[in-house]
Design an enzyme around this catalytic site. Structure first.
Site, mmCIF file in Angstrom:
data_model
loop_
_atom_site.group_PDB
_atom_site.id
_atom_site.type_symbol
_atom_site.label_atom_id
_atom_site.label_comp_id
_atom_site.label_asym_id
_atom_site.label_seq_id
_atom_site.Cartn_x
_atom_site.Cartn_y
_atom_site.Cartn_z
ATOM 1 N N LYS A 206 0.842 -1.195 0.000
ATOM 2 C CA LYS A 206 0.000 0.000 0.000
ATOM 3 C C LYS A 206 0.881 1.251 0.000
ATOM 4 O O LYS A 206 0.663 2.184 -0.748
ATOM 5 C CB LYS A 206 -0.910 -0.037 1.231
ATOM 6 C CG LYS A 206 -1.886 1.092 1.302
ATOM 7 C CD LYS A 206 -2.787 0.937 2.511
ATOM 8 C CE LYS A 206 -3.455 2.246 2.818
ATOM 9 N NZ LYS A 206 -4.198 2.209 4.077
ATOM 10 N N GLU A 212 11.011 -4.462 3.766
ATOM 11 C CA GLU A 212 11.093 -5.881 3.395
ATOM 12 C C GLU A 212 10.635 -6.068 1.946
ATOM 13 O O GLU A 212 11.286 -6.740 1.146
ATOM 14 C CB GLU A 212 10.196 -6.739 4.313
ATOM 15 C CG GLU A 212 10.619 -6.795 5.764
ATOM 16 C CD GLU A 212 10.025 -5.680 6.607
ATOM 17 O OE1 GLU A 212 9.619 -4.629 6.034
ATOM 18 O OE2 GLU A 212 9.973 -5.841 7.836
ATOM 19 N N GLY A 269 -4.532 -1.736 5.510
ATOM 20 C CA GLY A 269 -3.766 -2.881 5.000
ATOM 21 C C GLY A 269 -4.352 -4.212 5.441
ATOM 22 O O GLY A 269 -4.515 -5.138 4.645
ATOM 23 N N ARG A 270 -4.704 -4.326 6.721
ATOM 24 C CA ARG A 270 -5.191 -5.621 7.231
ATOM 25 C C ARG A 270 -6.650 -5.877 6.862
ATOM 26 O O ARG A 270 -7.196 -6.918 7.209
ATOM 27 C CB ARG A 270 -4.964 -5.719 8.737
ATOM 28 C CG ARG A 270 -5.482 -4.539 9.535
ATOM 29 C CD ARG A 270 -4.996 -4.594 10.991
ATOM 30 N NE ARG A 270 -5.350 -3.410 11.755
ATOM 31 C CZ ARG A 270 -4.624 -2.297 11.811
ATOM 32 N NH1 ARG A 270 -3.517 -2.206 11.108
ATOM 33 N NH2 ARG A 270 -5.001 -1.262 12.536
ATOM 34 N N GLU A 355 -3.161 -6.195 15.629
ATOM 35 C CA GLU A 355 -2.718 -4.899 15.093
ATOM 36 C C GLU A 355 -3.856 -3.882 15.218
ATOM 37 O O GLU A 355 -3.618 -2.689 15.377
ATOM 38 C CB GLU A 355 -2.275 -5.037 13.626
ATOM 39 C CG GLU A 355 -1.415 -3.882 13.157
ATOM 40 C CD GLU A 355 -0.734 -4.111 11.811
ATOM 41 O OE1 GLU A 355 0.506 -4.141 11.759
ATOM 42 O OE2 GLU A 355 -1.443 -4.255 10.793
ATOM 43 N N HIS A 386 -2.563 -32.493 20.035
ATOM 44 C CA HIS A 386 -1.453 -33.345 20.477
ATOM 45 C C HIS A 386 -0.250 -32.499 20.848
ATOM 46 O O HIS A 386 0.881 -32.985 20.827
ATOM 47 C CB HIS A 386 -1.114 -34.357 19.379
ATOM 48 C CG HIS A 386 -2.231 -35.336 19.171
ATOM 49 N ND1 HIS A 386 -2.419 -36.419 19.987
ATOM 50 C CD2 HIS A 386 -3.260 -35.329 18.294
ATOM 51 C CE1 HIS A 386 -3.504 -37.078 19.600
ATOM 52 N NE2 HIS A 386 -4.040 -36.425 18.568
ATOM 53 N N LYS A 515 9.370 0.863 12.490
ATOM 54 C CA LYS A 515 9.775 1.268 11.132
ATOM 55 C C LYS A 515 10.652 2.522 11.198
ATOM 56 O O LYS A 515 11.584 2.678 10.428
ATOM 57 C CB LYS A 515 8.548 1.576 10.276
ATOM 58 C CG LYS A 515 7.728 0.363 9.887
ATOM 59 C CD LYS A 515 6.649 0.773 8.898
ATOM 60 C CE LYS A 515 5.645 -0.324 8.641
ATOM 61 N NZ LYS A 515 4.536 0.103 7.795
HETATM 62 O O1 F6P Z 1 2.671 -3.978 9.879
HETATM 63 C C1 F6P Z 1 2.419 -2.635 9.583
HETATM 64 C C2 F6P Z 1 1.834 -2.517 8.249
HETATM 65 O O2 F6P Z 1 1.667 -1.169 8.053
HETATM 66 C C3 F6P Z 1 0.514 -3.268 8.086
HETATM 67 O O3 F6P Z 1 -0.575 -2.585 8.587
HETATM 68 C C4 F6P Z 1 0.511 -3.476 6.616
HETATM 69 O O4 F6P Z 1 -0.425 -4.432 6.253
HETATM 70 C C5 F6P Z 1 1.940 -3.885 6.383
HETATM 71 O O5 F6P Z 1 2.679 -3.042 7.239
HETATM 72 C C6 F6P Z 1 2.429 -3.750 4.968
HETATM 73 O O6 F6P Z 1 2.384 -2.431 4.528
HETATM 74 P P1 F6P Z 1 2.453 -2.060 2.996
HETATM 75 O O7 F6P Z 1 1.312 -2.688 2.299
HETATM 76 O O8 F6P Z 1 2.418 -0.571 2.956
HETATM 77 O O9 F6P Z 1 3.765 -2.589 2.464
#
Ligand code: F6P
Length: 535
Positions: A206, A212, A269-270, A355, A386, A515
């Site tokens: 987003k 990453e 995002g979530r 979150e 188990h 971050k």
């Molecule tokens: O973990 C923090 C977060 O901002 C989430 O809310 C989001 O889903 C994820 O990082 C990934 O963010 P992006 O889609 O901006 O890479």
């Protein structure tokens, strides 16, 4: 305004908890033949049995009063009509608009968000058709066979979970791969299984800044160039698309406008699986399957916004969670799907719930004194049984469980497997609730020819306290429609809890702090031996 914990309804629940703390579920079932039918509810293809909870009619009455004084109705309307419910970022949280089938427009400021959504969905359908029909080809002219999603958090967990959950609904033989965490070993594991000539990378971010994701994106593109020996421009044109709310950044990265799929700041995002972030899912199950997924969620949205609290599935789940967390002081919630296909639901709900509601400041900027969000954990049923279920049965913690079952066997399962799964879930729920008394254990041991002394000692160890709460959520099947309803159910449960706790379920400032620290520390890590950085 009175603090939540000082409110009359909260105080009434506190007193009520003291009165019913010793309530025994065994006795409740023995005394009341109607308990199961009174404390269960069907909505579309979902059935919820919440009869194994430490509740009475009065508990539900008091909990629903709490929902009412929390102005839940008003808050649901605000959510669904596009008000800026995410107050710290001054944004709406309009994931429900992504699945809303009502044709009337929905405006945020002067923008009709329904029109934006319709055009993004059309672009997704077009892309899906191009790939399925093999019109979309790689630089060497071969059709696409591998889809690699590069994204993390909400840009990963939803597609990953649903691609797996809906494996039996695949309409193509595309193979799906996910690179989320930044680790060369993970990338390598994926890259060695794909043919670069036939791979499409989806950069899902987003923000288009997540370290990453951007690191992985650059690494795989460099790998593609090395493998195919063609220009960067060609790789980007025929092997990379982006899903982002930061189109300018994606363009700067070199991705052509026609290969950029939008999402918007009004979709968290979530909560984004319903948006273009769901493109891998549409590629897997087709446009019609994806529409059924949206429809299932829409059905749940309508139920949520219309049903009275006492017959409202997300509201009931939320209130039960609050009952245990805030009045029994539980800290943890287990999610236990008795379906291999649903194993990734657990990390999905970990993000969705923790979150969203892992907060300590109220909407009014006050420190809050009550727990918000359980620690979510779990494992697919038989495996957990188990492993850690021992603690659920005899441990010192009270841990409410959501057991999730699928009523209809998947095409792949032999019926016997499915019967065992269902019976296992029901046995676990019964053992948690029923337990075993010392005299029951003793009598069993005597019947098994133990001496009286041995039986007396062993019986003590075999006592299982019981009276431990669980919900049984039965999905009619594992179809896109049912999964849409299931995810929407949990989304709304989380919203209701956030609304009652008076927190903002749509920001994540704690995550942002990590971050914020990262770039400078990364700089140091690059320059120094790691041991010098440790305190
Ligand atoms: O973990 C923090 C977060 O901002 C989430 O809310 C989001 O889903 C994820 O990082 C990934 O963010 P992006 O889609 O901006 O890479």
């Amino acid at each position: 305004m009175t603090e939540l914990t000082e409110q009359r309804e909260w105080q009434a629940l506190k007193r009520h908890q003291e009165q019913i703390a010793s309530m025994q579920l065994r006795a409740c079932f023995a005394e009341d033949q109607t308990r199961f039918s009174r404390f269960s509810l069907e909505v579309g293809s979902l059935f919820l049995d919440y009869s194994r909870n430490r509740i009475s009619d009065e508990t539900l009455e008091l909990l629903t009063q709490l929902a009412t004084v929390s102005r839940l109705k008003e808050k649901i309307n605000a959510l669904m009509s596009g008000a800026s419910v995410n107050v710290t970022e001054n944004r709406a949280a309009l994931h429900t608009a992504l699945r809303n089938q009502d044709p009337s427009p929905l405006f945020i400021k002067d923008q009709n968000v329904k029109a934006l959504i319709a055009s993004a969905q059309e672009k997704m359908r077009q892309c899906t058709a191009d790939i399925h029909s093999q019109r979309w080809r790689g630089v060497t002219g071969k059709p696409i066979k591998h889809i690699v999603n590069i994204g993390i958090g909400g840009s990963y967990l939803g597609p990953k979970m649903l691609i797996d959950a809906l494996a039996d609904d695949a309409v193509c033989d595309l193979q799906f791969h996910f690179i989320s965490s930044v680790d060369a070993a993970h990338r390598q594991d994926i890259l060695q299984h794909i043919n670069p000539e036939q791979t499409l990378f989806i950069i899902s971010s987003k923000s288009f800044t997540t370290l990453e994701t951007m690191t992985n994106a650059k690494a795989v593109i460099a790998w593609m160039q090395a493998q195919l020996g063609v220009s960067l421009a060609l790789i980007l044109k025929q092997h990379v698309i982006a899903i982002t709310a930061a189109a300018d950044q994606a363009k700067q990265f070199g991705i052509a406008a026609e290969h950029i799929f939008p999402i918007w700041d009004f979709v968290g995002g979530r909560y984004s699986i319903w948006s273009a972030m769901g493109l891998p899912l549409m590629l897997k199950i087709g446009a019609a399957g994806f529409q059924a997924f949206l429809n299932g969620a829409y059905e749940m949205d309508q139920h949520f916004s219309q049903a009275p609290w006492s017959h409202n599935m997300p509201v009931l789940l939320a209130l039960l969670g609050i009952w245990y967390m805030n009045f029994f002081d539980t800290k943890v919630q287990a999610i236990v799907p008795y379906a291999h296909r649903l194993r990734y639901l657990i990390p999905y709900l970990q993000q969705a719930e923790m979150e969203s509601n892992g907060k300590n400041i109220s909407l009014r900027g006050k420190n809050i004194s009550y727990a918000t969000s359980a620690v979510i954990f779990g494992e697919e049923g038989c495996n957990g049984q188990h492993a850690y279920h021992q603690l659920l049965h005899q441990g010192q913690h009270l841990i409410p469980v959501d057991f999730i079952l699928v009523a209809k066997a998947q095409a792949l399962s032999r019926n016997d497997d499915h019967d065992i799964l269902i019976a296992s879930a029901l046995s676990q729920a019964k053992a948690l609730m029923w337990g075993k008394t010392e005299s029951e254990a003793y009598n069993e041991l005597i019947a098994a020819k133990y001496s009286q002394d041995a039986a007396s000692l062993l019986a003590k160890h075999q006592v299982v306290p019981g009276n431990r709460p669980s919900n049984l959520l039965v999905l009619q099947d594992l179809s896109p429609h049912t999964l849409g309803a299931l995810i929407a159910l949990y989304e709304h449960k989380i919203f209701v809890q956030g609304a009652i706790w008076e927190i903002n379920s749509f920001d994540q400032w704690g995550v942002e702090l990590g971050k914020q620290f990262l770039p400078a520390i990364l700089q140091q890590v690059r320059c120094e031996v790691i041991i010098h950085l440790l305190p």
